[in-house]
Design an enzyme around this catalytic site. Structure first.
Site, PDB file in Angstrom:
ATOM      1  CE1 TYR A 119      24.519  -1.977  -4.396  1.00  0.00           C
ATOM      2  CE2 TYR A 119      26.096  -3.322  -5.601  1.00  0.00           C
ATOM      3  CZ  TYR A 119      24.836  -3.140  -5.063  1.00  0.00           C
ATOM      4  OH  TYR A 119      23.899  -4.111  -5.192  1.00  0.00           O
ATOM      5  CE  LYS A 143       1.843   7.855  -9.874  1.00  0.00           C
ATOM      6  NZ  LYS A 143       2.738   7.408  -8.804  1.00  0.00           N
ATOM      7  CD  GLU A 192      23.901  -1.124   0.158  1.00  0.00           C
ATOM      8  OE1 GLU A 192      24.462  -1.403   1.215  1.00  0.00           O
ATOM      9  OE2 GLU A 192      23.352  -1.962  -0.567  1.00  0.00           O
ATOM     10  CB  THR A 227       6.149   8.874  -7.956  1.00  0.00           C
ATOM     11  OG1 THR A 227       5.016   9.640  -8.367  1.00  0.00           O
ATOM     12  CG2 THR A 227       5.689   7.610  -7.265  1.00  0.00           C
ATOM     13  CG  ASP A 270       1.571   8.761  -1.645  1.00  0.00           C
ATOM     14  OD1 ASP A 270       2.069   9.444  -2.564  1.00  0.00           O
ATOM     15  OD2 ASP A 270       1.387   7.531  -1.723  1.00  0.00           O
ATOM     16  NE  ARG A 290       8.211   3.496 -13.710  1.00  0.00           N
ATOM     17  CZ  ARG A 290       6.901   3.685 -13.870  1.00  0.00           C
ATOM     18  NH1 ARG A 290       6.445   4.279 -14.947  1.00  0.00           N
ATOM     19  NH2 ARG A 290       6.048   3.270 -12.968  1.00  0.00           N
TER      20      ARG A 290
HETATM   21  N1  DSN Z   1       0.361   3.201 -10.329  1.00  0.00           N
HETATM   22  C1  DSN Z   1       0.050   4.493  -9.784  1.00  0.00           C
HETATM   23  C2  DSN Z   1      -1.265   4.995 -10.275  1.00  0.00           C
HETATM   24  O1  DSN Z   1      -1.617   4.672 -11.392  1.00  0.00           O
HETATM   25  O2  DSN Z   1      -1.947   5.716  -9.576  1.00  0.00           O
HETATM   26  C3  DSN Z   1       0.099   4.520  -8.319  1.00  0.00           C
HETATM   27  O3  DSN Z   1       0.873   3.504  -7.829  1.00  0.00           O
END
Ligand code: DSN
Length: 474
Positions: A65, A274, A67, A271, A242, A280
């Site tokens: 942990y 991607k 935090e 994120t 974003d 993730r």
């Molecule tokens: N799930 C992602 C996407 O496919 O664009 C975004 O949250």
């Protein structure tokens, strides 16, 4: 027998240890690799992380942990988590040339929540309520919170509409952001399918948002973040971007200047899994004046940071700092454009007429299909995509009229522009052979065609082994 390489040895050993407890879990993990190897993955938001990223996650950092922030934790004994988080931050800042980075968010939604909280807290502290200026926001009483909520006053958000490619977390009702904020949308020009900045400026002037959100999950073009920042400044809004979908294109210097959000936005979220090819997770980048508020992300908005995932983020950021990542990022876009050209040459209609980034949005209404029918017909033919709304979608957000296809994953696998043209051919074959059925979900596709396309897709993939260094021996 020849000696196994390090990756095969590591993954086999891990599966053996897991198998001893419940073989079904080990089997499902191994089967996932098998299924991914067989699949023509065109989901724009997915990728294949490197073995080093995957292996960095499976360890005892998970047990701790931590935090709080680096060097200021609510738990004792966080020295190794501090080391890991510091290195992840160091790589993240260098990769994106950002003055500040926060690598704790567990996902993109979490990163956006951290950012929204930071923006609201920052805006209220000084301009709205003098009496709270010297207080820590965490120390307020319930009565003071009530007063504070009333004082926030302007909780208006201007974000991209869902059918133009915006994301649920940009102020839409199924997400908490739609309850925190009074949302209004900007969209795209009906003729070009591209953001109409003049209309955006007019809406901003009339609506006077506290926050303007740039970024998308299904918009196939570059966004001019310099122009959006000018608009935000004109109306006194905080500008947030974003960049979850295109972070890899920023890291790989495909999106530079006006199209790189980092120097233009007050705060940027992403994120890490991607186009960036990490584990993730999420991250936040901010101008220094917002850093203190972002640092409160855990425990204000987030549960304890996942130190094992932060370790994997550090590895992914380090990999993306290598010179070869820029070539990878450029190939993602080259592939996306080749796929778009291949589809256009065969008569498909694309939203905005093409692409500047990693994704292509096909208007399947032009094939007489809903997105739901097209998605399933393609899946039955071994091509994995997802349905998506298109601007002014006649079929709504569930059935939709679009198919979103993206190239980050297949580019990681090594496919190039020649294969993209073949994929365009396979997709067009399926879409033009599919006939709509009795409902928006039903359709008719000759199984022989689906079978033939599936075999052709598999043959193509056979030349590009996925995780070639990983042999599970099963
Ligand atoms: N799930 C992602 C996407 O496919 O664009 C975004 O949250």
């Amino acid at each position: 027998m020849s000696e196994l390489n390090a990756e095969s040895t590591a993954f086999r050993a891990a599966l053996d240890v897991v198998r001893d407890v419940d073989p079904r879990i080990a089997d499902a993990i191994a089967k996932e690799l098998h299924d991914q190897r067989e699949s023509l993955k065109l989901i724009a938001s997915e990728n294949y992380a490197s073995p080093a990223v995957l292996l960095a996650m499976g360890n005892w950092l998970s047990d701790k942990y931590a935090e709080g922030t680096i060097g200021r934790r609510f738990y004792a004994g966080c020295q190794n988590v501090d080391t890991v988080e510091s290195i992840a931050v160091e790589h993240a800042k260098a990769l994106f040339d950002a003055p500040y980075a926060y690598v704790q968010p567990h996902s993109g939604i979490d990163a956006n929540l951290v950012a929204y909280w930071a923006i609201l807290a920052d805006r209220v502290e000084v301009p709205y309520l003098k009496k709270f200026e010297k207080r820590q926001i965490n120390d307020l009483t319930d009565a003071e919170w009530a007063e504070l909520r009333a004082a926030f006053g302007n909780q208006r958000m201007l974000g991209m509409s869902l059918d133009a490619g915006g994301h649920l977390t940009h102020g839409f009702r199924p997400n908490i952001s739609g309850k925190m904020f009074d949302q209004r949308s900007y969209g795209v020009d009906a003729a070009t399918g591209q953001i109409d900045y003049a209309a955006l400026r007019e809406t901003a002037k009339e609506f006077k948002p506290a926050v303007i959100v740039g970024g998308y999950s299904a918009y196939p073009r570059k966004v001019n973040f310099a122009t959006m920042r000018e608009i935000a400044d004109e109306v006194g809004a905080t500008f947030m971007v974003d960049m979850a979908h295109f972070a890899g294109l920023v890291a790989g210097k495909v999106f530079t200047g006006d199209f790189n959000p980092i120097p233009h936005a007050h705060i940027v979220t992403t994120t890490t899994h991607k186009s960036l090819r990490g584990p993730r997770g999420g991250a936040v980048f901010a101008q220094p004046e917002l850093a203190d508020q972002v640092d409160r992300g855990c425990p204000m908005v987030l549960g304890g940071p996942l130190a094992h995932v932060m370790a994997a983020k550090a590895i992914a950021f380090a990999e993306a700092r290598r010179p070869e990542f820029a070539g990878y990022a450029q190939r993602i876009v080259d592939n996306s454009q080749a796929l778009a050209t291949g589809l256009l040459n065969r008569g498909a209609t694309l939203v905005s007429g093409g692409t500047d980034n990693h994704l292509v949005l096909v208007d399947v209404d032009k094939y007489g299909l809903t997105g739901r029918q097209a998605e399933q017909a393609l899946l039955d033919s071994g091509i994995v995509t997802n349905r998506n709304s298109i601007p002014q979608d006649p079929n709504g957000a569930w059935y939709t009229s679009g198919i979103r296809v993206g190239t980050p994953a297949l580019t990681s696998r090594g496919l190039g522009t020649a294969e993209m043209d073949q994929i365009a051919d396979l997709m067009h074959t399926v879409l033009s052979s599919t006939k709509p059925g009795a409902s928006k979900a039903k359709f008719d596709l000759d199984p022989a065609i689906a079978d033939r396309v599936s075999k052709q897709a598999n043959e193509m993939l056979g030349a590009f082994p996925l995780y070639p260094s990983v042999d599970l021996g099963i």
